[in-house]
Write an enzyme that holds these catalytic residues in place. Structure first.
Site, PDB file in Angstrom:
ATOM      1  N   CYS A 155      -0.466   4.191   2.534  1.00 46.07           N
ATOM      2  CA  CYS A 155      -0.472   3.976   3.984  1.00 46.07           C
ATOM      3  C   CYS A 155      -0.258   2.501   4.280  1.00 46.07           C
ATOM      4  O   CYS A 155       0.834   2.003   4.099  1.00 46.07           O
ATOM      5  CB  CYS A 155      -1.719   4.547   4.630  1.00 46.07           C
ATOM      6  N   SER A 156      -1.280   1.788   4.705  1.00 44.86           N
ATOM      7  CA  SER A 156      -1.040   0.394   5.079  1.00 44.86           C
ATOM      8  C   SER A 156      -2.285  -0.460   4.890  1.00 44.86           C
ATOM      9  O   SER A 156      -2.549  -1.342   5.693  1.00 44.86           O
ATOM     10  CB  SER A 156      -0.562   0.313   6.522  1.00 44.86           C
ATOM     11  N   CYS A 157      -3.064  -0.214   3.841  1.00 46.09           N
ATOM     12  CA  CYS A 157      -4.233  -1.054   3.571  1.00 46.09           C
ATOM     13  C   CYS A 157      -3.777  -2.503   3.439  1.00 46.09           C
ATOM     14  O   CYS A 157      -2.788  -2.788   2.753  1.00 46.09           O
ATOM     15  CB  CYS A 157      -4.913  -0.601   2.285  1.00 46.09           C
ATOM     16  N   CYS A 188       0.887  -1.161   0.000  1.00 47.78           N
ATOM     17  CA  CYS A 188       0.000   0.000   0.000  1.00 47.78           C
ATOM     18  C   CYS A 188       0.916   1.200   0.000  1.00 47.78           C
ATOM     19  O   CYS A 188       1.562   1.492   1.000  1.00 47.78           O
ATOM     20  CB  CYS A 188      -0.920   0.031   1.219  1.00 47.78           C
TER      21      CYS A 188
HETATM   22 FE    FE Z   1      -3.644   2.346   2.677  1.00 52.54          FE
END
Ligand code: FE
Length: 207
Positions: free
Chosen positions: A115-117, A112
């Protein structure tokens, strides 16, 4: 491609800034540990459990079923969200899933960039490196170099396809089934499927 994120997303806050919830959890942890009420090792053990055991075992069941049941693999390819939900794995951060299948020609890698999906329903909590800026930026620019750092040296002719997750669509890599496992059952197969193999930073090695 736009990278839209819904309001439900926990990791909008980038780099070292903690989200309000993470900040509250951290503060609570500090107080409890300071008062001697909680052993930090116990907290680490819980996080470790969710990072490596509970969560990724769901994804490993999905992969093992796809390896042993061609009809299920087809379903997973065409409608991963439904195929995964049929095994009881659904809900938050797993509403819209796509399964990407490794082949002899193509290796898939998930990131991602914003961010951090991450597909919580099948992989649990994302590892720290997945959320870190170096992985997020370099996975796209230099995927082969990143994989080499993970100890994965792909054949030069293998194509690497990088999938950028969003809150709307999250990816599960279905690794290639290793040779020497033809007579293995689903439980045996699930046991060898690692979290990293389902992110694409590893492959499943032959036993
Ligand atoms: Fe994300």
């Amino acid at each position: 491609m736009p990278h839209d994120h819904d309001d439900d997303h926990d990791d909008h806050h980038h780099d070292n800034e903690l989200s309000p919830m993470a900040a509250r959890v951290k503060a609570l942890e500090t107080i409890l540990v300071g008062k001697g009420l909680v052993d930090p090792k116990a907290i680490d053990a819980i996080v470790e459990t969710y990072e490596h055991k509970v969560g990724p075992r769901n994804g490993a069941r999905v992969v093992a079923k796809a390896w042993t049941d061609p009809a299920y693999a087809d379903w997973l390819r065409s409608d991963a969200t439904a195929a995964i939900a049929s095994l009881g794995f659904g809900g938050r951060q797993g509403e819209h899933m796509q399964a990407v299948f490794n082949t002899a020609e193509t290796h898939n890698l998930v990131v991602c960039t914003l961010c951090s999906c991450y597909p919580w329903s099948v992989l649990g909590l994302p590892p720290v490196w997945y959320k870190a800026p170096p992985y997020r930026s370099r996975a796209v620019i230099d995927p082969r170099g990143v994989l080499a750092e993970f100890g994965l040296a792909l054949a030069p002719e293998t194509r690497i396809r990088v999938w950028d997750s969003t809150a709307e669509l999250r990816y599960l890599v279905v690794p290639q089934r290793p040779a020497g496992t033809l007579d293995w059952n689903e439980d045996q197969l699930a046991a060898i499927v690692s979290r990293d193999a389902m992110i694409g930073t590893a492959v499943v090695a032959a036993p």
